[in-house]
Design a protein around this motif. Structure first.
Motif, short mmCIF file in Angstrom:
data_model
loop_
_atom_site.label_atom_id
_atom_site.label_comp_id
_atom_site.label_asym_id
_atom_site.label_seq_id
_atom_site.Cartn_x
_atom_site.Cartn_y
_atom_site.Cartn_z
N LEU A 195 -2.80 -2.39 -6.44
CA LEU A 195 -4.12 -3.00 -6.27
C LEU A 195 -4.64 -2.79 -4.86
O LEU A 195 -5.81 -2.48 -4.65
CB LEU A 195 -4.05 -4.49 -6.58
N ARG A 196 -3.78 -2.94 -3.87
CA ARG A 196 -4.22 -2.75 -2.48
C ARG A 196 -4.57 -1.29 -2.22
O ARG A 196 -5.52 -0.99 -1.50
CB ARG A 196 -3.13 -3.24 -1.53
N ALA A 197 -3.83 -0.37 -2.83
CA ALA A 197 -4.16 1.04 -2.68
C ALA A 197 -5.47 1.38 -3.37
O ALA A 197 -6.23 2.24 -2.91
CB ALA A 197 -3.03 1.90 -3.25
N ALA A 198 -5.77 0.68 -4.47
CA ALA A 198 -6.99 0.94 -5.22
C ALA A 198 -8.24 0.62 -4.41
O ALA A 198 -9.32 1.15 -4.68
CB ALA A 198 -6.99 0.11 -6.52
N ARG A 199 -8.12 -0.22 -3.40
CA ARG A 199 -9.28 -0.59 -2.58
C ARG A 199 -9.68 0.53 -1.63
O ARG A 199 -10.82 0.57 -1.17
CB ARG A 199 -8.96 -1.85 -1.78
N ASP A 200 -8.76 1.43 -1.33
CA ASP A 200 -9.03 2.48 -0.35
C ASP A 200 -9.10 3.86 -0.98
O ASP A 200 -9.96 4.67 -0.61
CB ASP A 200 -7.94 2.49 0.73
N LEU A 201 -8.18 4.16 -1.88
CA LEU A 201 -8.00 5.52 -2.36
C LEU A 201 -8.96 5.85 -3.50
O LEU A 201 -9.49 4.96 -4.17
CB LEU A 201 -6.56 5.73 -2.82
N GLY A 202 -9.15 7.15 -3.72
CA GLY A 202 -9.95 7.62 -4.83
C GLY A 202 -9.19 7.55 -6.14
O GLY A 202 -7.98 7.28 -6.18
N HIS A 203 -9.89 7.81 -7.23
CA HIS A 203 -9.31 7.74 -8.57
C HIS A 203 -8.09 8.65 -8.71
O HIS A 203 -7.04 8.22 -9.20
CB HIS A 203 -10.38 8.13 -9.60
N LEU A 204 -8.21 9.89 -8.27
CA LEU A 204 -7.10 10.83 -8.42
C LEU A 204 -5.91 10.44 -7.55
O LEU A 204 -4.76 10.58 -7.96
CB LEU A 204 -7.57 12.25 -8.07
N HIS A 258 0.84 -1.20 0.00
CA HIS A 258 0.00 0.00 0.00
C HIS A 258 0.89 1.26 0.00
O HIS A 258 1.95 1.27 -0.62
CB HIS A 258 -0.92 -0.05 1.22
N VAL A 259 0.48 2.32 0.68
CA VAL A 259 1.25 3.57 0.65
C VAL A 259 2.55 3.45 1.44
O VAL A 259 3.49 4.23 1.21
CB VAL A 259 0.41 4.76 1.18
N THR A 260 2.63 2.48 2.36
CA THR A 260 3.89 2.27 3.08
C THR A 260 4.98 1.83 2.12
O THR A 260 6.09 2.38 2.11
CB THR A 260 3.70 1.22 4.19
N ALA A 261 4.67 0.84 1.30
CA ALA A 261 5.65 0.36 0.32
C ALA A 261 5.91 1.42 -0.76
O ALA A 261 7.04 1.57 -1.23
CB ALA A 261 5.16 -0.93 -0.32
N GLN A 276 -1.47 11.51 10.07
CA GLN A 276 -1.32 10.21 10.72
C GLN A 276 -1.86 9.13 9.78
O GLN A 276 -3.07 9.03 9.55
CB GLN A 276 -2.08 10.19 12.05
N VAL A 277 -0.96 8.33 9.23
CA VAL A 277 -1.34 7.26 8.31
C VAL A 277 -0.88 5.93 8.90
O VAL A 277 0.27 5.82 9.35
CB VAL A 277 -0.69 7.48 6.93
N PRO A 278 -1.74 4.91 8.92
CA PRO A 278 -1.30 3.61 9.43
C PRO A 278 -0.23 2.98 8.54
O PRO A 278 -0.06 3.38 7.38
CB PRO A 278 -2.59 2.78 9.43
N HIS A 279 0.47 2.02 9.08
CA HIS A 279 1.42 1.25 8.29
C HIS A 279 0.69 0.04 7.70
O HIS A 279 -0.19 -0.54 8.35
CB HIS A 279 2.59 0.78 9.16
N PHE A 280 1.07 -0.35 6.48
CA PHE A 280 0.38 -1.42 5.78
C PHE A 280 1.34 -2.57 5.50
O PHE A 280 2.47 -2.35 5.03
CB PHE A 280 -0.20 -0.92 4.46
N ALA A 281 0.87 -3.78 5.78
CA ALA A 281 1.66 -4.98 5.50
C ALA A 281 0.73 -6.06 4.96
O ALA A 281 -0.50 -6.00 5.14
CB ALA A 281 2.37 -5.47 6.76
N ALA A 282 1.30 -7.03 4.28
CA ALA A 282 0.56 -8.19 3.79
C ALA A 282 1.23 -9.44 4.35
O ALA A 282 2.46 -9.56 4.31
CB ALA A 282 0.55 -8.21 2.26
N VAL A 283 0.43 -10.33 4.89
CA VAL A 283 0.96 -11.53 5.53
C VAL A 283 0.25 -12.76 4.98
O VAL A 283 -0.88 -12.68 4.52
CB VAL A 283 0.80 -11.48 7.07
N ARG A 284 0.93 -13.88 5.03
CA ARG A 284 0.35 -15.12 4.53
C ARG A 284 -0.35 -15.88 5.66
O ARG A 284 0.12 -15.89 6.79
CB ARG A 284 1.45 -15.99 3.91
N GLY A 285 -1.48 -16.49 5.34
CA GLY A 285 -2.19 -17.26 6.34
C GLY A 285 -3.03 -16.39 7.26
O GLY A 285 -3.31 -15.23 7.00
N ALA A 286 -3.42 -17.00 8.38
CA ALA A 286 -4.33 -16.31 9.31
C ALA A 286 -3.59 -15.55 10.40
O ALA A 286 -4.24 -14.91 11.23
CB ALA A 286 -5.26 -17.34 9.95
#
Length: 320
Positions: free
Chosen positions: A120-129, A58-61, A75-85
């Motif tokens: 793709l992950r940013a597209a789920r949250d952010l607007g078109h612009l 996301h925006v972190t990367a 104040q923006v959260p940090h974003f990560a992707a992890v495998r599994g539960a």
């Protein structure tokens, strides 16, 4: 208690000389460092609570990769992707599920997701612009290709529709967020342009490179950001404008305030330039994009509420 390589501590007790990164996670205080260095140290500390195969996304990367970013909140959260539960749940950290076979790359010593997946992950949250700014920057830097994006678009995962729309209208010549916004404004208003056009005088000598040339005219449209207020840049701009007088081209500069707060004035100017009637639908379309973006209060509130819900906050008042 767990201690990381840079002195980060995972535990319930805050040690002296340490600052809080997230719940139960601290690192050595470094007020003397620049924001960028502190950002890297925060991410390094977060690896103590993330699985070994986690990647930043996301925006972190995007920030790690040096992409242009939209007007993010302070104040923006940090974003990560992890495998599994095994997804850590902490305020300020949003973890999504890693469902693809990723080839994590190290950037500043930190693992990041593949660029197309980041978009793709940013597209789920952010607007078109907002997304357009990231897409243009990633494409210009050569971090993502059409093949990469098309593979992601074929997955039919959330965010695909917005990413497709933005990718197909990308401007790889945009060198700043402001240039992306100016280009999109022209697209929405159906003003045909060419990006990053080399301008030469009557003798064939190079004069400058213009952000946008309105096709069929001698009108150059450029974004004037805060950098143009720097003394050295201002002097260079004046020399550039004098050189343009040797040509038949006319330069017009636009600011973020023009695009956000005075789009009707610009629309009338463009319509006069092209000799066409006004269409209010074009203006409404642009204002809708602004309203859904981080450049409006409504858009910022929407995104921040979404991120807040994604951190799974606990309302302890309801447990009393």
């Amino acid at each position: 208690m767990q201690i990381g390589p840079d002195g980060a501590i995972r535990g319930e007790v805050r040690a002296a000389g340490h600052q809080r990164v997230a719940h139960g996670l601290y690192r050595i205080e470094t007020p003397e460092l620049a924001p960028w260095e502190n950002f890297l140290r925060d991410l390094g500390a977060l690896r103590l609570v993330l699985p070994a195969d986690a990647v930043f996304t996301h925006v972190t990367a995007a920030r790690l990769l040096g992409w242009q970013l939209p007007a993010l909140p302070e104040q923006v959260p940090h974003f990560a992707a992890v495998r599994g539960a095994n997804r850590p749940r902490r305020p300020g950290l949003i973890c999504s599920r890693l469902v693809h076979d990723t080839k994590a790359r190290l950037v500043h010593g930190l693992p990041v997701d593949e660029p197309a997946e980041i978009l793709l992950r940013a597209a789920r949250d952010l607007g078109h612009l907002d997304l357009a700014i990231m897409v243009d920057s990633a494409a210009r830097l050569g971090h993502v290709t059409d093949r990469d994006v098309r593979e992601v678009l074929a997955s039919k995962r959330p965010g695909v529709r917005r990413l497709r729309d933005v990718w197909l209208s990308r401007n790889e010549g945009a060198e700043s967020a402001g240039e992306t916004l100016l280009h999109r404004f022209h697209q929405v208003l159906d003003v045909p342009t060419r990006s990053q056009v080399d301008i030469v005088d009557d003798d064939g000598r190079f004069v400058c490179r213009a952000d946008l040339l309105v096709i069929g005219t001698q009108s150059l449209h450029e974004y004037d950001g805060a950098v143009h207020r720097d003394k050295a840049v201002h002097r260079r701009d004046l020399r550039r404008e004098r050189a343009l007088t040797r040509t038949s081209y006319v330069r017009r500069g636009y600011t973020l305030d023009d695009l956000l707060n005075h789009p009707a004035v610009l629309m009338h100017e463009f319509d006069r330039l092209l000799g066409r009637p006004h269409k209010a639908a074009r203006l409404r379309a642009w204002r809708a994009l602004i309203g859904d973006s981080l450049y409006s209060d409504a858009g910022r509130t929407r995104v921040m509420n979404r991120w807040y819900r994604s951190t799974n906050p606990v309302d302890w008042a309801r447990t009393a």
